[in-house]
Design a protein around this motif. Structure first.
Motif, PDB file in Angstrom:
ATOM      1  N   ILE A 120      41.179  57.100  37.788  1.00 11.38           N
ATOM      2  CA  ILE A 120      41.286  55.755  37.205  1.00 11.38           C
ATOM      3  C   ILE A 120      41.752  55.894  35.760  1.00 11.38           C
TER       4      ILE A 120
ATOM      5  N   ARG B 155      42.325  54.170  32.317  1.00 11.04           N
ATOM      6  CA  ARG B 155      41.880  53.016  31.532  1.00 11.04           C
ATOM      7  C   ARG B 155      42.895  52.705  30.426  1.00 11.04           C
TER       8      ARG B 155
ATOM      9  N   LEU C 274      36.925  47.265  37.264  1.00 12.39           N
ATOM     10  CA  LEU C 274      38.295  47.373  36.769  1.00 12.39           C
ATOM     11  C   LEU C 274      38.584  46.260  35.782  1.00 12.39           C
TER      12      LEU C 274
ATOM     13  N   ASP D 104      44.030  48.339  34.344  1.00 10.85           N
ATOM     14  CA  ASP D 104      43.527  49.620  34.832  1.00 10.85           C
ATOM     15  C   ASP D 104      44.297  50.064  36.075  1.00 10.85           C
TER      16      ASP D 104
ATOM     17  N   GLN E 169      45.245  46.945  38.488  1.00 10.64           N
ATOM     18  CA  GLN E 169      44.661  45.626  38.260  1.00 10.64           C
ATOM     19  C   GLN E 169      45.630  44.807  37.401  1.00 10.64           C
TER      20      GLN E 169
END
Length: 583
Positions: free
Chosen positions: A467, A469, A503, A507, A575
């Motif tokens: 993931i 960020r 999320l 992201d 996202q």
């Protein structure tokens, strides 16, 4: 799947509810007054549109005879002290262990609680409730019965869903034979659908149906079973079906007949036609829908196979012919992958995917499924390659779709049913295969006007989930403790757990198979997880498609001219921010 039915005429003496099979409740007690009071308490009681039918036994011996004859009893109210001081408890043991009936709900109703204390009985016997006769007023009896029937109904629904899923997967190997003929596909599918209709004992027995198609050549009955087989001799029914295919709004069909459309293209329209199927449950309808879709896919495979057979007539080398047959299976794998249109229709997520098998049929799996307010993303890798691995990925895809359609929400239950199904099929196929498999269940969270937020529930064991960020920092989530390889052992319940990850707008989630991280270059150096994270970190601000292209380009650059030995699969999920979500 839209059902087309004739509008029924109301009969003052016969209601729709009265045609539904009643809930069967067995009362076992040696006191006649208890039977009388119970019968009076049940008068007029209905649950889920069905009345109650009371069966009576004055002893455990009588009860056993009734239980042997009546297979669909939902609930039994059992006294303990009858012909012996523990007759009721022995009856419970008979039901659970000798009859192996785990669905029926058992309620101990005793007038002598001291003879069999509640704590001892509950701990030792598999019962669902323990009541003193003095506390069971009409009101409390109604509450007790309703809760028990609700529990039985839920268990029966789950059992039906599980049996249907297993049944569909068992027929998959026969249905997806590349050389399958249309008429054999229709025979298999109709026979399977009628079996699915009769999984639940709560409905009237269904043994008559047909599959009908309409094309430029006219209406044709492809296959038929039971009384409906006389369709061609029935001119009125033939006219009725032709009217429906021509979208004649004034056309109606008999009230006991249900038409289920399942295939429509430029060449033909197809219907499943069933008699006495008006009261099918939603679970059964979902299973029928899935089976009908499998029929359409199988026909597409059969059509593709005809072209390949024509080509094979000109191929003399055995290795070329074998490669062509494997290509059919690869095409089938591609047919069930999510389309670009499906991915674009997901409102809050920007999704891009890539799958490239090695030379043989691939053993990688990925899917993105939208069901109600849920978005389920899955990725996995089967041990090895080839036809067996390819068939296993198709089984997983069908099983996941079926579980979603069945409405199973609990992630542990979802993954365990899937594992049991795949495990049993692997045993039947006598192959040494299993797969790592992770699911990301996404739901949008309430958000402000400036950002979109969501939450991911992670389940199952596969490669690390990455993931990125804001700013490009990459989090690595180890999935080792979230599950267990699917299809390896019969029960993985104790190994399954979940983790939730929130999320924020922008992201990026990256899912991949080991074909990426374990890709070798000419110097036998692996691509590695660190290099993958670097590429993601450098491109996190880009769209999902751009991130996907950057990763694949870098992996291919690393491999160079070296032969690719493993499947490469990549799923990039981003996202969306509020601006892109509004566009």
């Amino acid at each position: 799947m839209k059902l087309i039915k004739k509008k029924k005429k109301t009969d003052g003496n016969v209601t729709e509810k009265s045609k539904l099979s009643p809930w069967k409740v067995l009362v076992v007690d040696d006191e006649p007054d208890i039977h009388t009071v119970t019968r009076m308490a049940f008068e007029g009681v209905e649950f889920e549109g069905k009345s109650l039918q009371t069966l009576h036994a004055m002893s455990s011996v009588e009860a056993q005879e009734i239980l042997k004859k009546e297979a669909d009893i939902a609930l039994a109210l059992i006294d303990i002290v009858m012909e012996t001081d523990d007759a009721g408890l022995k009856l419970v043991d008979f039901i659970r262990n000798e009859m192996n009936n785990s669905l029926i709900r058992l309620i101990i109703r005793t007038g002598q609680p001291g003879a069999a204390p509640e704590k001892e009985v509950v701990e030792r016997y598999d019962i669902n409730d323990y009541k003193d006769k003095t506390e069971l007023t009409n009101k409390k009896l109604y509450t007790t019965i309703r809760l028990a029937l609700k529990s039985y109904s839920d268990l029966n629904t789950l059992n039906t869903s599980n049996q249907g899923l297993q049944s569909i997967l068992e027929i998959a190997k026969d249905l997806y034979q590349p050389q399958q003929l249309d008429n054999h596909i229709y025979d298999l599918v109709l026979s399977q659908i009628i079996d699915l209709c009769n999984l639940s004992s709560s409905n009237s027995f269904i043994n008559s149906g047909m599959i009908v198609t309409s094309s430029e050549e006219g209406v044709k009955v492809q296959t038929r079973i039971g009384k409906i087989a006389a369709l061609n001799k029935n001119t009125d029914m033939q006219t009725c079906l032709e009217g429906i295919f021509k979208k004649n709004g004034n056309t109606s069909i008999p009230s006991n007949m249900t038409l289920i459309p399942f295939e429509k293209n430029e060449e033909r329209t197809s219907f499943i036609c069933l008699e006495n199927a008006q009261y099918l449950s939603q679970v059964e309808l979902n299973l029928i829908h899935i089976m009908a879709n499998e029929c359409a896919i199988a026909r597409q495979l059969a059509a593709a196979n005809k072209k390949i057979v024509t080509l094979n007539e000109y191929l003399k080398a055995d290795n070329v012919r074998m490669r062509a047959e494997l290509d059919v299976t690869r095409q089938l794998q591609q047919m069930v992958l999510p389309t670009e249109t499906e991915l674009k229709n997901i409102a809050d997520l920007d999704i891009a995917a890539f799958m490239e098998p090695a030379e043989e049929v691939g053993g990688d799996y990925y899917d993105v499924l939208q069901y109600d307010d849920r978005i389920l993303c899955g990725i996995g890798g089967v041990t090895g390659h080839g036809l067996e691995s390819g068939v296993l990925t198709l089984m997983v895809q069908t099983a996941v779709r079926c579980l979603l359609e069945s409405g199973i929400q609990d992630a542990t239950q979802f993954l365990n049913i899937l594992n049991r199904t795949i495990y049993k099929n692997v045993q039947r196929m006598n192959i040494d295969k299993n797969l790592t498999l992770s699911f990301l269940d996404y739901q949008t969270l309430p958000s402000s006007q400036t950002e979109v937020k969501g939450v991911l529930q992670l389940t199952g064991q596969h490669e690390e989930i990455l993931i990125a960020r804001h700013g490009g920092k990459v989090e690595r989530i180890d999935t080792l403790d979230l599950g267990f390889p699917v299809g390896w052992v019969a029960d993985i319940t104790n190994f399954v757990s979940q983790r939730k990850v929130q999320l924020q707008s922008g992201d990026v989630v990256v899912l991949y198979t080991d074909g990426i991280t374990e890709a070798f270059n000419a110097d036998k150096i692996q691509y590695g997880i660190e290099r993958l994270c670097e590429v993601i970190s450098h491109h996190w601000q880009c769209s999902a498609e751009e991130i996907k292209k950057a990763i694949i380009t870098d992996v291919q650059k690393h491999i160079g001219e070296q032969k690719v030995f493993d499947d490469i699969t990549l799923l990039v999920i981003k996202q969306k921010n509020i601006a892109s979500n509004k566009q």
